[in-house]
Design a protein around this motif. Structure first.
Motif, PDB file in Angstrom:
ATOM      1  N   GLN A  29    -110.344  -8.313  38.545  1.00 16.64           N
ATOM      2  CA  GLN A  29    -109.830  -8.652  39.869  1.00 16.64           C
ATOM      3  C   GLN A  29    -109.968 -10.137  40.203  1.00 16.64           C
ATOM      4  O   GLN A  29    -109.920 -10.525  41.372  1.00 16.64           O
TER       5      GLN A  29
ATOM      6  N   ASP B 162    -106.593 -10.492  36.859  1.00 16.02           N
ATOM      7  CA  ASP B 162    -107.056  -9.860  35.621  1.00 16.02           C
ATOM      8  C   ASP B 162    -107.788  -8.546  35.897  1.00 16.02           C
ATOM      9  O   ASP B 162    -107.888  -8.105  37.044  1.00 16.02           O
ATOM     10  N   GLU B 163    -108.283  -7.935  34.838  1.00 17.60           N
ATOM     11  CA  GLU B 163    -108.943  -6.623  34.953  1.00 17.60           C
ATOM     12  C   GLU B 163    -110.163  -6.665  35.867  1.00 17.60           C
ATOM     13  O   GLU B 163    -110.524  -5.671  36.491  1.00 17.60           O
TER      14      GLU B 163
END
Length: 86
Positions: A36, A33-34
């Protein structure tokens, strides 16, 4: 099987990798995900270590290393797990 993300940069001996696991996830998949955070879905059920073994194998493939180089060091019975690269 879907394309796995390239996690080879995390394959450093001593590195700890935190993962969020979804057993019986319908298909085997690894996503990042954004923030990490690594998320792993496996079709294996969470019984007798089957899901943990499937997660270890899938994570190792995404990292480009042998599954034997990954040791589960935390969260054996939880959805949030920590693996160490040996």
């Amino acid at each position: 099987m879907s394309k796995l993300p390239d996690l080879t940069a995390r394959a450093v001996p001593g590195q700890r990798i935190a993962v969020r696991v979804t057993p019986r996830g319908g298909r085997d998949a690894v996503t990042v995900d954004e923030a990490q955070q690594v998320h792993i879905r496996v079709t294996a059920p969470p019984e007798d270590g089957k899901a943990n073994a499937a997660v270890r194998k899938l994570l190792a493939r995404a990292m480009g290393i042998a599954p034997s180089r990954l040791t589960l060091v935390g969260g054996a019975t939880a959805r949030d797990k920590v693996f160490r690269v040996d």
